[in-house]
Write a protein that holds these residues in place. Structure first.
Motif, PDB file in Angstrom:
ATOM      1  N   ALA A 149       0.836  -1.196   0.000  1.00 30.12           N
ATOM      2  CA  ALA A 149       0.000   0.000   0.000  1.00 30.12           C
ATOM      3  C   ALA A 149       0.876   1.252   0.000  1.00 30.12           C
ATOM      4  O   ALA A 149       1.896   1.298   0.691  1.00 30.12           O
ATOM      5  CB  ALA A 149      -0.922  -0.002   1.210  1.00 30.12           C
ATOM      6  N   GLY A 150       0.467   2.227  -0.764  1.00 29.22           N
ATOM      7  CA  GLY A 150       1.235   3.455  -0.884  1.00 29.22           C
ATOM      8  C   GLY A 150       0.965   4.484   0.193  1.00 29.22           C
ATOM      9  O   GLY A 150       1.695   5.454   0.314  1.00 29.22           O
ATOM     10  N   VAL A 154       7.648   1.394   8.117  1.00 32.43           N
ATOM     11  CA  VAL A 154       7.068   0.072   8.337  1.00 32.43           C
ATOM     12  C   VAL A 154       7.354  -0.841   7.141  1.00 32.43           C
ATOM     13  O   VAL A 154       7.610  -2.035   7.304  1.00 32.43           O
ATOM     14  CB  VAL A 154       5.542   0.186   8.571  1.00 32.43           C
ATOM     15  CG1 VAL A 154       4.884  -1.166   8.614  1.00 32.43           C
ATOM     16  CG2 VAL A 154       5.263   0.975   9.833  1.00 32.43           C
ATOM     17  N   LEU A 155       7.336  -0.289   5.930  1.00 32.39           N
ATOM     18  CA  LEU A 155       7.529  -1.088   4.716  1.00 32.39           C
ATOM     19  C   LEU A 155       8.759  -0.713   3.900  1.00 32.39           C
ATOM     20  O   LEU A 155       8.993  -1.307   2.856  1.00 32.39           O
ATOM     21  CB  LEU A 155       6.307  -0.950   3.796  1.00 32.39           C
ATOM     22  CG  LEU A 155       5.031  -1.601   4.235  1.00 32.39           C
ATOM     23  CD1 LEU A 155       3.936  -1.345   3.214  1.00 32.39           C
ATOM     24  CD2 LEU A 155       5.218  -3.091   4.409  1.00 32.39           C
ATOM     25  N   SER A 156       9.535   0.232   4.330  1.00 29.51           N
ATOM     26  CA  SER A 156      10.613   0.747   3.488  1.00 29.51           C
ATOM     27  C   SER A 156      11.669  -0.295   3.132  1.00 29.51           C
ATOM     28  O   SER A 156      12.346  -0.172   2.119  1.00 29.51           O
ATOM     29  CB  SER A 156      11.271   1.962   4.136  1.00 29.51           C
ATOM     30  OG  SER A 156      11.836   1.598   5.379  1.00 29.51           O
ATOM     31  N   PHE A 171       3.137  -1.253  -5.938  1.00 30.30           N
ATOM     32  CA  PHE A 171       2.408  -0.449  -4.960  1.00 30.30           C
ATOM     33  C   PHE A 171       0.995  -0.193  -5.477  1.00 30.30           C
ATOM     34  O   PHE A 171       0.802   0.014  -6.673  1.00 30.30           O
ATOM     35  CB  PHE A 171       3.097   0.903  -4.730  1.00 30.30           C
ATOM     36  CG  PHE A 171       4.312   0.817  -3.862  1.00 30.30           C
ATOM     37  CD1 PHE A 171       4.203   0.870  -2.489  1.00 30.30           C
ATOM     38  CD2 PHE A 171       5.568   0.663  -4.428  1.00 30.30           C
ATOM     39  CE1 PHE A 171       5.334   0.784  -1.681  1.00 30.30           C
ATOM     40  CE2 PHE A 171       6.698   0.575  -3.638  1.00 30.30           C
ATOM     41  CZ  PHE A 171       6.582   0.633  -2.261  1.00 30.30           C
ATOM     42  N   VAL A 172       0.025  -0.214  -4.584  1.00 28.39           N
ATOM     43  CA  VAL A 172      -1.340   0.204  -4.896  1.00 28.39           C
ATOM     44  C   VAL A 172      -1.591   1.499  -4.130  1.00 28.39           C
ATOM     45  O   VAL A 172      -0.827   1.862  -3.242  1.00 28.39           O
ATOM     46  CB  VAL A 172      -2.388  -0.880  -4.528  1.00 28.39           C
ATOM     47  CG1 VAL A 172      -2.176  -2.136  -5.356  1.00 28.39           C
ATOM     48  CG2 VAL A 172      -2.357  -1.202  -3.053  1.00 28.39           C
ATOM     49  N   HIS A 173      -2.678   2.179  -4.465  1.00 31.83           N
ATOM     50  CA  HIS A 173      -2.931   3.504  -3.876  1.00 31.83           C
ATOM     51  C   HIS A 173      -3.143   3.475  -2.368  1.00 31.83           C
ATOM     52  O   HIS A 173      -2.628   4.328  -1.659  1.00 31.83           O
ATOM     53  CB  HIS A 173      -4.134   4.171  -4.534  1.00 31.83           C
ATOM     54  CG  HIS A 173      -3.887   4.523  -5.957  1.00 31.83           C
ATOM     55  ND1 HIS A 173      -2.958   5.445  -6.356  1.00 31.83           N
ATOM     56  CD2 HIS A 173      -4.432   4.044  -7.093  1.00 31.83           C
ATOM     57  CE1 HIS A 173      -2.934   5.530  -7.659  1.00 31.83           C
ATOM     58  NE2 HIS A 173      -3.828   4.687  -8.150  1.00 31.83           N
ATOM     59  N   ARG A 229     -10.369  -5.112   6.908  1.00 33.83           N
ATOM     60  CA  ARG A 229      -9.259  -4.393   7.531  1.00 33.83           C
ATOM     61  C   ARG A 229      -8.319  -3.793   6.483  1.00 33.83           C
ATOM     62  O   ARG A 229      -7.999  -4.444   5.500  1.00 33.83           O
ATOM     63  CB  ARG A 229      -8.439  -5.335   8.405  1.00 33.83           C
ATOM     64  CG  ARG A 229      -9.161  -5.812   9.610  1.00 33.83           C
ATOM     65  CD  ARG A 229      -8.246  -6.740  10.393  1.00 33.83           C
ATOM     66  NE  ARG A 229      -8.887  -7.115  11.628  1.00 33.83           N
ATOM     67  CZ  ARG A 229      -8.590  -6.594  12.799  1.00 33.83           C
ATOM     68  NH1 ARG A 229      -7.649  -5.684  12.897  1.00 33.83           N
ATOM     69  NH2 ARG A 229      -9.227  -6.987  13.890  1.00 33.83           N
ATOM     70  N   PRO A 230      -7.867  -2.585   6.702  1.00 38.00           N
ATOM     71  CA  PRO A 230      -6.824  -2.036   5.833  1.00 38.00           C
ATOM     72  C   PRO A 230      -5.575  -2.919   5.949  1.00 38.00           C
ATOM     73  O   PRO A 230      -5.240  -3.386   7.031  1.00 38.00           O
ATOM     74  CB  PRO A 230      -6.556  -0.646   6.412  1.00 38.00           C
ATOM     75  CG  PRO A 230      -7.758  -0.331   7.223  1.00 38.00           C
ATOM     76  CD  PRO A 230      -8.291  -1.638   7.721  1.00 38.00           C
TER      77      PRO A 230
END
Length: 86
Positions: free
Chosen positions: A2-3, A10-12, A27-29, A42-43
């Motif tokens: 997620a972008g 957290v994701l870098s 990546f998605v929006h 849930r996100p």
């Protein structure tokens, strides 16, 4: 991935790990959009699709879908790299 994750730390590290292991990623929006794609309310910040075999041994349909998705993600990354460099 997620972008719109905050903090991005957290994701870098995930793209680097993917590139080191030749795993395509995209990546998605939004994390809401990603959660919806995997049928949860849930996100979701990140998902990984892994090709494995079913217990009955007949996974040809799944493999076709997996290969289709992998090809699409690889193509997106290739197009992005070309547009960034050239």
């Amino acid at each position: 991935m997620a972008g719109n994750i905050s903090p991005i730390d957290v994701l870098s590290h995930v793209p680097v790990v993917c590139e080191d292991n030749e795993v395509p990623y995209v990546f998605v929006h939004s994390k809401e959009e990603l959660g919806f794609a995997v049928s949860t309310k849930r996100p979701t910040s990140c998902i990984m699709i892994v090709h494995g075999s079913k217990s009955d041994g007949n996974d040809s349909e799944f493999k076709e879908q997996f290969d289709y998705c992998k090809d699409k993600v690889t193509a997106l990354n290739t197009e992005f790299i070309k547009s960034t460099i050239g």
